[in-house]
Motif scaffolding. Structure first.
Motif, PDB file in Angstrom:
ATOM      1  N   LEU A  59       5.470   1.508 -13.034  1.00 31.68           N
ATOM      2  CA  LEU A  59       6.343   0.609 -14.213  1.00 31.68           C
ATOM      3  C   LEU A  59       7.165  -0.629 -13.515  1.00 31.68           C
ATOM      4  O   LEU A  59       7.048  -1.686 -14.136  1.00 31.68           O
ATOM      5  N   LEU A  60       7.814  -0.240 -12.562  1.00 29.04           N
ATOM      6  CA  LEU A  60       8.640  -1.361 -11.829  1.00 29.04           C
ATOM      7  C   LEU A  60       7.707  -2.413 -11.557  1.00 29.04           C
ATOM      8  O   LEU A  60       8.261  -3.485 -11.857  1.00 29.04           O
ATOM      9  N   PHE A  61       6.869  -1.991 -10.748  1.00 28.53           N
ATOM     10  CA  PHE A  61       5.864  -3.078 -10.243  1.00 28.53           C
ATOM     11  C   PHE A  61       5.132  -3.818 -11.446  1.00 28.53           C
ATOM     12  O   PHE A  61       5.005  -5.199 -11.301  1.00 28.53           O
ATOM     13  N   LYS A  62       4.723  -3.271 -12.250  1.00 28.11           N
ATOM     14  CA  LYS A  62       4.090  -3.768 -13.488  1.00 28.11           C
ATOM     15  C   LYS A  62       5.119  -4.762 -14.016  1.00 28.11           C
ATOM     16  O   LYS A  62       4.706  -6.065 -14.478  1.00 28.11           O
ATOM     17  N   ILE A  63       6.261  -4.282 -14.329  1.00 25.50           N
ATOM     18  CA  ILE A  63       7.539  -5.357 -15.088  1.00 25.50           C
ATOM     19  C   ILE A  63       7.638  -6.586 -13.994  1.00 25.50           C
ATOM     20  O   ILE A  63       7.768  -7.632 -14.591  1.00 25.50           O
ATOM     21  N   LYS A  64       7.600  -6.252 -12.927  1.00 27.15           N
ATOM     22  CA  LYS A  64       7.715  -7.438 -11.900  1.00 27.15           C
ATOM     23  C   LYS A  64       6.397  -8.163 -11.925  1.00 27.15           C
ATOM     24  O   LYS A  64       6.553  -9.369 -11.449  1.00 27.15           O
ATOM     25  N   GLY A  65       5.577  -7.777 -12.547  1.00 24.54           N
ATOM     26  CA  GLY A  65       4.254  -8.774 -12.756  1.00 24.54           C
ATOM     27  C   GLY A  65       3.188  -8.500 -11.625  1.00 24.54           C
ATOM     28  O   GLY A  65       2.263  -9.249 -11.509  1.00 24.54           O
TER      29      GLY A  65
ATOM     30  N   MET B 245       0.878  -1.166   0.088  1.00 26.63           N
ATOM     31  CA  MET B 245       0.031   0.049   0.082  1.00 26.63           C
ATOM     32  C   MET B 245       0.800   1.254  -0.005  1.00 26.63           C
ATOM     33  O   MET B 245       1.557   1.221   0.789  1.00 26.63           O
ATOM     34  N   TRP B 246       0.563   2.325  -1.154  1.00 34.57           N
ATOM     35  CA  TRP B 246       1.378   3.366  -1.048  1.00 34.57           C
ATOM     36  C   TRP B 246       0.506   4.625  -1.074  1.00 34.57           C
ATOM     37  O   TRP B 246      -0.343   4.607  -2.027  1.00 34.57           O
ATOM     38  N   PRO B 247       0.436   5.506  -0.074  1.00 31.46           N
ATOM     39  CA  PRO B 247       1.375   5.432   1.208  1.00 31.46           C
ATOM     40  C   PRO B 247       0.679   4.597   2.110  1.00 31.46           C
ATOM     41  O   PRO B 247      -0.358   4.537   2.380  1.00 31.46           O
TER      42      PRO B 247
ATOM     43  N   ASP C  63       2.509  -8.805  -4.604  1.00 32.51           N
ATOM     44  CA  ASP C  63       1.151  -9.275  -5.839  1.00 32.51           C
ATOM     45  C   ASP C  63       0.563  -8.115  -6.323  1.00 32.51           C
ATOM     46  O   ASP C  63       0.172  -8.231  -7.571  1.00 32.51           O
ATOM     47  N   VAL C  64       0.310  -7.137  -5.364  1.00 31.64           N
ATOM     48  CA  VAL C  64      -0.472  -6.052  -5.604  1.00 31.64           C
ATOM     49  C   VAL C  64       0.293  -4.792  -5.048  1.00 31.64           C
ATOM     50  O   VAL C  64       0.718  -4.614  -4.049  1.00 31.64           O
ATOM     51  N   LEU C  65       0.116  -3.852  -5.866  1.00 28.50           N
ATOM     52  CA  LEU C  65       0.447  -2.315  -5.716  1.00 28.50           C
ATOM     53  C   LEU C  65      -0.734  -1.697  -5.694  1.00 28.50           C
ATOM     54  O   LEU C  65      -1.432  -1.476  -6.549  1.00 28.50           O
ATOM     55  N   HIS C  66      -1.396  -1.109  -4.317  1.00 26.96           N
ATOM     56  CA  HIS C  66      -2.523  -0.464  -4.054  1.00 26.96           C
ATOM     57  C   HIS C  66      -2.129   0.927  -3.863  1.00 26.96           C
ATOM     58  O   HIS C  66      -1.399   1.212  -2.609  1.00 26.96           O
TER      59      HIS C  66
ATOM     60  N   ILE D 145      -1.895  -3.742 -10.225  1.00 28.16           N
ATOM     61  CA  ILE D 145      -2.010  -2.373  -9.889  1.00 28.16           C
ATOM     62  C   ILE D 145      -3.254  -1.989  -9.636  1.00 28.16           C
ATOM     63  O   ILE D 145      -4.340  -1.988 -10.529  1.00 28.16           O
ATOM     64  N   VAL D 146      -3.484  -1.446  -8.560  1.00 27.53           N
ATOM     65  CA  VAL D 146      -4.811  -1.129  -8.046  1.00 27.53           C
ATOM     66  C   VAL D 146      -4.673   0.595  -7.714  1.00 27.53           C
ATOM     67  O   VAL D 146      -3.828   0.962  -6.819  1.00 27.53           O
ATOM     68  N   TYR D 147      -5.483   1.333  -7.992  1.00 28.03           N
ATOM     69  CA  TYR D 147      -5.476   2.976  -7.482  1.00 28.03           C
ATOM     70  C   TYR D 147      -6.894   3.063  -7.114  1.00 28.03           C
ATOM     71  O   TYR D 147      -7.888   2.768  -7.970  1.00 28.03           O
TER      72      TYR D 147
END
Length: 95
Positions: free
Chosen positions: A76-82, A5-7, A45-48, A85-87
């Protein structure tokens, strides 16, 4: 499942939304981590992410451009890593 989770740091845990969302997900056995340098090199697994309005609220153009670059680079880095992406879109205008 590991969710970044960011932030999600001490500053933002004072926000009831991020705190409650992180607590709820953790109670469902999801591993919640905040974004930091080491997480960039780990499996996620997920960048939120939330509140990317920084470029529009920066006090000068260079800071805004840097913040925009940082957001795009992380996604982009997280997408490349597979990672998925959740916003979460919360507010049209920052407050």
């Amino acid at each position: 499942m590991r969710i970044c989770m960011w932030p999600f740091d001490e500053k933002h845990l004072s926000n009831s939304y991020t705190r409650e969302l992180g607590t709820l997900l953790a109670s469902e056995n999801y591993e919640i981590v905040g974004l930091n340098l080491s997480v960039l090199f780990q499996r996620v697994d997920v960048l939120h992410f939330h509140w990317p309005e920084g470029p529009g609220t920066a006090d000068n153009f260079i800071k805004g451009l840097f913040h925009l670059f940082k957001i795009v680079a992380v996604i982009l880095l997280f997408k490349i890593k597979g990672s998925k992406i959740v916003y979460s879109y919360h507010n049209y205008w920052p407050h």
